[in-house]
Motif scaffolding. Structure first.
Motif, short mmCIF file in Angstrom:
data_model
loop_
_atom_site.label_atom_id
_atom_site.label_comp_id
_atom_site.label_asym_id
_atom_site.label_seq_id
_atom_site.Cartn_x
_atom_site.Cartn_y
_atom_site.Cartn_z
N UNK A 199 -16.93 -11.15 6.76
CA UNK A 199 -15.65 -11.07 7.16
C UNK A 199 -15.66 -9.73 7.56
N UNK A 200 -15.84 -8.28 7.04
CA UNK A 200 -15.84 -7.40 6.75
C UNK A 200 -17.20 -6.79 7.99
N UNK A 201 -18.00 -7.69 8.15
CA UNK A 201 -19.42 -7.04 8.93
C UNK A 201 -19.25 -7.29 9.90
N UNK A 202 -18.03 -7.95 10.88
CA UNK A 202 -17.91 -9.18 12.22
C UNK A 202 -16.08 -8.05 12.35
N UNK A 203 -15.58 -7.75 11.18
CA UNK A 203 -14.21 -7.18 11.52
C UNK A 203 -13.18 -8.09 11.07
N UNK A 204 -13.36 -8.52 10.69
CA UNK A 204 -11.95 -9.60 10.75
C UNK A 204 -11.30 -8.86 9.77
N UNK A 205 -10.03 -10.25 9.09
CA UNK A 205 -9.38 -9.43 7.91
C UNK A 205 -9.15 -11.19 7.33
N UNK A 206 -9.74 -11.00 6.29
CA UNK A 206 -9.77 -12.12 5.23
C UNK A 206 -8.42 -11.95 4.32
N UNK A 207 -7.99 -13.24 4.24
CA UNK A 207 -6.99 -13.68 2.94
C UNK A 207 -7.52 -14.51 2.16
N UNK A 208 -7.80 -14.15 1.11
CA UNK A 208 -7.84 -14.80 -0.48
C UNK A 208 -6.66 -15.76 -1.10
N UNK A 209 -6.64 -16.89 -1.15
CA UNK A 209 -5.80 -18.08 -1.74
C UNK A 209 -5.64 -18.19 -2.76
N UNK A 222 -12.11 -5.81 -5.13
CA UNK A 222 -12.92 -4.91 -4.77
C UNK A 222 -14.06 -5.75 -4.77
N UNK A 223 -14.79 -6.41 -5.95
CA UNK A 223 -16.17 -7.55 -5.57
C UNK A 223 -16.35 -8.34 -4.62
N UNK A 224 -14.95 -9.15 -4.57
CA UNK A 224 -14.61 -9.62 -3.64
C UNK A 224 -14.55 -9.34 -2.21
N UNK A 225 -13.80 -8.00 -1.53
CA UNK A 225 -14.32 -7.67 -0.36
C UNK A 225 -12.67 -8.47 0.32
N UNK A 226 -11.74 -9.32 -0.57
CA UNK A 226 -10.35 -9.48 0.63
C UNK A 226 -9.55 -8.51 0.65
N UNK A 227 -8.84 -8.78 1.66
CA UNK A 227 -7.73 -7.99 2.50
C UNK A 227 -6.53 -7.49 1.92
N UNK A 228 -6.30 -9.28 1.54
CA UNK A 228 -5.10 -9.75 0.74
C UNK A 228 -5.32 -11.13 -0.23
N UNK A 229 -5.00 -10.70 -1.15
CA UNK A 229 -4.67 -12.14 -2.48
C UNK A 229 -3.64 -11.90 -2.35
N UNK A 230 -3.48 -13.53 -2.85
CA UNK A 230 -2.62 -14.28 -2.65
C UNK A 230 -2.24 -14.89 -4.38
N UNK A 231 -1.48 -15.29 -4.94
CA UNK A 231 -1.92 -16.22 -6.33
C UNK A 231 -0.13 -16.36 -7.24
#
Length: 418
Positions: A199-209, A222-231
């Motif tokens: 996702x970073x490579x192609x300039x997307x936005x990454x949401x992790x549930x 930081x390891x996962x590289x998500x822009x948003x995380x929700x829990x």
């Protein structure tokens, strides 16, 4: 009388691997968890049992509200409330200014996605493991705003196919990629960090549930590289219901604007203008269950003190032992994808509806749940599985609990009822 395989024999086929770091003291966890002595509770993926410390924090604050009033009690506990943000950040490798508190993961996902303001011409790519509440929101956006919604291609293990995802994103269409780290419908674990790289490579936005993974597996933003995380708080974190939090990468704050600013995170500066808080608190609302949030803070601190690496290894090992024990029973089929390594175990019993199996196990003092395809149509529905029984252990489940579950399932499969 039917002769049933014993759980001891079945579980022995899957010895627990050694744990790096301090071992989990299951006996101690049971001593501080009242519910663990009343039944074999295997619903950490729904709402885990809280500790005495979590409950005490909630009750203490409610007593303070009883004597001083809600606002006054909150003001007195302001420092402890601020600590909740710091604890959440520590747990996932973030900064406290990147944390927002919510009443649930579903609310957090909705607020975050709306703040991104997806528009026609953009694309949302969602994992097939997406939970029903988030999926309904995504489908509503697609239908009402003309956004292209694509189910992420998956591999033979039903995980997001990294190469296929890269091929999809390489066309340059602005994309939001949203992934359930661990779904509600199986023990699958998505390759979250690999997805983040693409996702970073192609300039997307990454949401992790991360509803099913925080408190269960090692999660580092930081390891996962998500822009948003929700829990959420109520699951593997063992916090109260009505709690949850989100992480929003600080570099995203300038373009991520709440659709409904609230006095909690905004200041009304003139008749037609306002200023947003510089931190992720801009996404919050003024009202919140203060007592529950203080309970969340205790649960976060307890998870950190117990050690997530040790907890994760213990939980994964418990899941593997249960999976092996159930797979060795006649008339029982494990429904998890091959190679699953998590503490969520799903299965079906020949000729027995999962909801009926849940009731029968409850009669034996074993608490599990059934998950219908209506909670995961892109997963269970796509597989043609109407529903599954889901068992999810936590650190308060001992060997007797594991044996009770496997023995109970064996009895039901053999037609022995109570």
């Amino acid at each position: 009388m039917n002769s049933l395989p014993t759980a001891d024999a079945a579980l022995a086929a899957a010895p627990a691997p050694p744990v790096d770091g301090p071992p989990i003291d299951v006996a101690a966890e049971r001593r501080r968890t009242t519910g663990s002595t009343l039944a074999s509770h295997f619903n950490a993926a729904g709402a885990a049992l809280p500790t005495h410390g979590v409950v005490a924090a909630i009750v203490e604050h409610l007593r303070l509200e009883e004597t001083k009033g809600g606002y006054e009690a909150a003001a007195e506990r302001r420092g402890r409330l601020d600590d909740v943000y710091a604890s959440a950040a520590t747990l996932i490798g973030a900064e406290s200014t990147e944390i927002a508190l919510f009443d649930s993961a579903s609310t957090g996902l909705r607020v975050m996605l709306d703040a991104l303001r997806p528009q026609r011409g953009q694309r949302i790519v969602a994992s097939s493991s997406t939970y029903v509440s988030h999926a309904l929101h995504l489908m509503s956006l697609a239908r009402e705003q003309g956004i292209d919604l694509v189910i992420a291609p998956y591999d033979e293990r039903r995980r997001v196919d990294i190469a296929a995802l890269e091929a999809l994103l390489s066309d340059g269409v602005p994309s939001i990629v949203t992934v359930a780290h661990v779904p509600t419908s199986s023990g699958l674990v998505e390759p979250a960090a690999q997805i983040g790289e693409v996702v970073r490579r192609y300039g997307g936005t990454y949401i992790l549930d991360a509803t099913q993974s925080v408190g269960h597996l090692s999660v580092d933003v930081e390891e996962i590289g998500c822009d948003i995380l929700v829990t959420t708080g109520r699951k593997f974190l063992r916090a109260p219901r009505g709690t949850g939090f989100a992480y929003v990468r600080d570099t995203l704050q300038d373009r991520l604007l709440p659709t409904a600013p609230d006095v909690r995170g905004a200041r009304w500066t003139s008749s037609a203008s306002w200023e947003l808080d510089a931190s992720a608190r801009r996404y919050e609302t003024w009202e919140g269950a203060v007592a529950a949030r203080l309970g969340l803070g205790v649960a976060l601190d307890e998870a950190i003190a117990r050690g997530i690496p040790s907890t994760a290894q213990w939980l994964v090992a418990a899941g593997e032992r249960l999976r092996a024990g159930l797979a060795g029973l006649d008339g029982v089929a494990v429904a998890d994808p091959p190679g699953t390594r998590s503490a969520i175990v799903t299965f079906v019993i020949d000729g027995v509806a999962p909801a009926d199996a849940v009731v029968e196990l409850a009669r034996r003092g074993v608490r599990v749940v059934s998950v219908p395809a209506t909670h995961g149509q892109w997963d269970l529905g796509d597989r043609g599985v109407p529903s599954v029984v889901r068992a999810s252990p936590h650190v308060y489940n001992d060997e007797a609990d594991l044996a009770a579950l496997v023995d109970g399932v064996a009895a039901i499969a053999a037609g022995v009822t109570r």
